[in-house]
Write a protein that holds these residues in place. Structure first.
Motif, short mmCIF file in Angstrom:
data_model
loop_
_atom_site.label_atom_id
_atom_site.label_comp_id
_atom_site.label_asym_id
_atom_site.label_seq_id
_atom_site.Cartn_x
_atom_site.Cartn_y
_atom_site.Cartn_z
N LYS A 21 -73.66 -23.65 -2.91
CA LYS A 21 -72.40 -23.67 -2.16
C LYS A 21 -71.33 -22.84 -2.88
O LYS A 21 -70.57 -22.11 -2.25
N ARG A 57 -75.74 -25.18 7.59
CA ARG A 57 -75.75 -26.60 7.19
C ARG A 57 -74.34 -27.16 7.11
O ARG A 57 -74.02 -28.19 7.72
N GLY A 82 -75.86 -40.44 -0.92
CA GLY A 82 -76.39 -39.36 -1.76
C GLY A 82 -75.45 -38.17 -1.75
O GLY A 82 -75.86 -37.03 -1.60
N ASP A 106 -74.06 -42.56 -4.81
CA ASP A 106 -75.12 -41.77 -5.44
C ASP A 106 -75.58 -42.56 -6.68
O ASP A 106 -75.01 -43.61 -7.01
N1 SAM Z 1 -75.56 -34.55 -0.21
C1 SAM Z 1 -75.19 -33.67 -1.29
C2 SAM Z 1 -75.01 -32.26 -0.77
O1 SAM Z 1 -75.48 -31.97 0.32
O2 SAM Z 1 -74.40 -31.45 -1.47
C3 SAM Z 1 -76.24 -33.71 -2.41
C4 SAM Z 1 -77.63 -33.34 -2.00
S1 SAM Z 1 -78.84 -33.48 -3.30
C5 SAM Z 1 -80.09 -32.46 -2.65
C6 SAM Z 1 -79.52 -35.12 -3.09
C7 SAM Z 1 -78.62 -36.22 -3.65
O3 SAM Z 1 -79.13 -37.50 -3.24
C8 SAM Z 1 -78.56 -36.22 -5.17
O4 SAM Z 1 -77.22 -36.25 -5.59
C9 SAM Z 1 -79.31 -37.48 -5.54
O5 SAM Z 1 -78.86 -38.05 -6.75
C10 SAM Z 1 -79.05 -38.38 -4.34
N2 SAM Z 1 -80.07 -39.42 -4.16
C11 SAM Z 1 -81.38 -39.24 -3.86
N3 SAM Z 1 -82.03 -40.43 -3.83
C12 SAM Z 1 -81.10 -41.38 -4.11
C13 SAM Z 1 -81.15 -42.80 -4.24
N4 SAM Z 1 -82.29 -43.47 -4.11
N5 SAM Z 1 -80.00 -43.45 -4.54
C14 SAM Z 1 -78.84 -42.78 -4.70
N6 SAM Z 1 -78.73 -41.43 -4.60
C15 SAM Z 1 -79.84 -40.74 -4.31
#
Ligand code: SAM
Length: 318
Positions: A21, A57, A82, A106
């Motif tokens: 981004k 997106r 997340g 998160d």
């Molecule tokens: N949504 C944000 C974005 O689009 O910029 C971040 C996307 S990143 C690919 C995935 C995020 O989901 C990460 O920050 C990860 O820590 C969080 N995540 C994945 N599984 C999770 C869980 N079980 N509990 C909490 N956070 C989770």
């Protein structure tokens, strides 16, 4: 343990999203004056199709999110599941679209990092303080609780603790609520993500869920995407639910949501405001049109709603 390594690899994915981004905004694909505070440098060049993919997106998700907020005249909650280092709070404040409260969830380690950035960068902390009226602002290493913005450390696979933490932060189940999950559900098993979206449907009578993630993963291109992530220890535990647009919708229709729609990102891209798309297409030359198409056909936005207050949520679309 193996599962700690796997979770660590999943947590690292939020840095990828942020650096992509940051790079795309440095090329003017869209404006985000706050992303610079979460990614120290612009970093190495990203391919034009990646930048266009992020553009689709961000624009696609924001279009639905903003439509929901406008429908409710900002009398609503946003819950970003997340959220990583997402900058939506600051964008909505600048555009006078701040909901009554925006929650982000998160892993605690990601939240701690985000809070550290907020604490040490006045352009991030000032807008939060500006809309906070009482003297009870809580900003410690692992939580932020203010009037309009809360950041909560929790594991989305543990529903009872998620529910408890959000209630402690004064989540209001009576208020229309929109959920966001961008590239998040795919890291959970199908039963874990189903439990999560089921919890969301049973907790709120009037709600929308906006999910952006992989789709059409059974073909050759999808296999390559999976292998690329596996090479970085990252397992897409939820890839089963990403087989098709129908399997994406099914996840919601089986768990208490009244209405669900899903479009692949090639279709979303073709439905975005075309003057802006034309502007973006002039930014960088792209000779591999087919690669962009393939990439966009392997991501989708799926959105679902339930609407006891009859706000007309099922009509929200592109
Ligand atoms: N949504 C944000 C974005 O689009 O910029 C971040 C996307 S990143 C690919 C995935 C995020 O989901 C990460 O920050 C990860 O820590 C969080 N995540 C994945 N599984 C999770 C869980 N079980 N509990 C909490 N956070 C989770």
């Amino acid at each position: 343990t193996d599962s700690d390594t796997a979770d660590e690899a999943v947590r690292a994915t939020c840095d990828d999203a942020t650096t992509c981004k940051r790079f795309a905004t440095s090329k003017s694909y869209w404006k985000d004056p706050y992303i610079q505070y979460f990614a120290r440098s612009v970093g190495e060049r990203k391919a034009p199709e990646i930048n266009r993919g992020y553009y689709a997106r961000v624009k696609g998700v924001n279009l639905l999110l903003d439509a929901f907020i406008k429908k409710t005249d900002c009398r609503c909650q946003v819950i970003n599941l997340g959220a990583g280092l997402d900058t939506t709070f600051w964008r909505l404040k600048d555009e006078n679209l701040l909901p009554q409260k925006l929650f982000e969830v998160d892993f605690p380690a990601v939240v701690a990092k985000k809070i550290h950035y907020i604490k040490t960068k006045p352009p991030l902390s000032k807008p939060i303080i500006d809309v906070h009226s009482t003297d009870s602002l809580l900003l410690d290493a692992h939580n932020l609780e203010s009037d309009r913005y809360c950041i909560v450390g929790a594991d989305l696979r543990d529903i009872s603790s998620l529910d408890e933490k959000l209630k402690k932060f004064h989540l209001n189940p009576e208020l229309p609520t929109v959920f966001l999950s961008e590239c998040v559900l795919v890291y959970m098993t199908p039963s874990q993500s189903s439990n999560l979206v089921h919890w969301a449907a049973e907790t709120f009578h009037t709600a929308m869920f906006i999910d952006y993630e992989q789709v059409n993963m059974s073909d050759r291109f999808g296999q390559v995407m999976i292998e690329n992530l596996q090479r970085r220890q990252c397992t897409l535990a939820g890839v089963e639910a990403c087989r098709s647009l129908d399997s994406q919708k099914e996840r919601f229709l089986r768990t208490g949501w009244e209405h669900a729609d899903a479009l692949d990102m090639m279709t979303v891209y073709s439905m975005l405001p075309q003057e802006d798309v034309a502007r973006v297409e002039r930014l960088e030359f792209l000779d591999e049109k087919e690669l962009l198409q393939q990439l966009l056909q392997h991501y989708c936005i799926c959105w679902a709603s339930k609407d006891k207050l009859s706000l007309g949520l099922s009509q929200l679309a592109f």
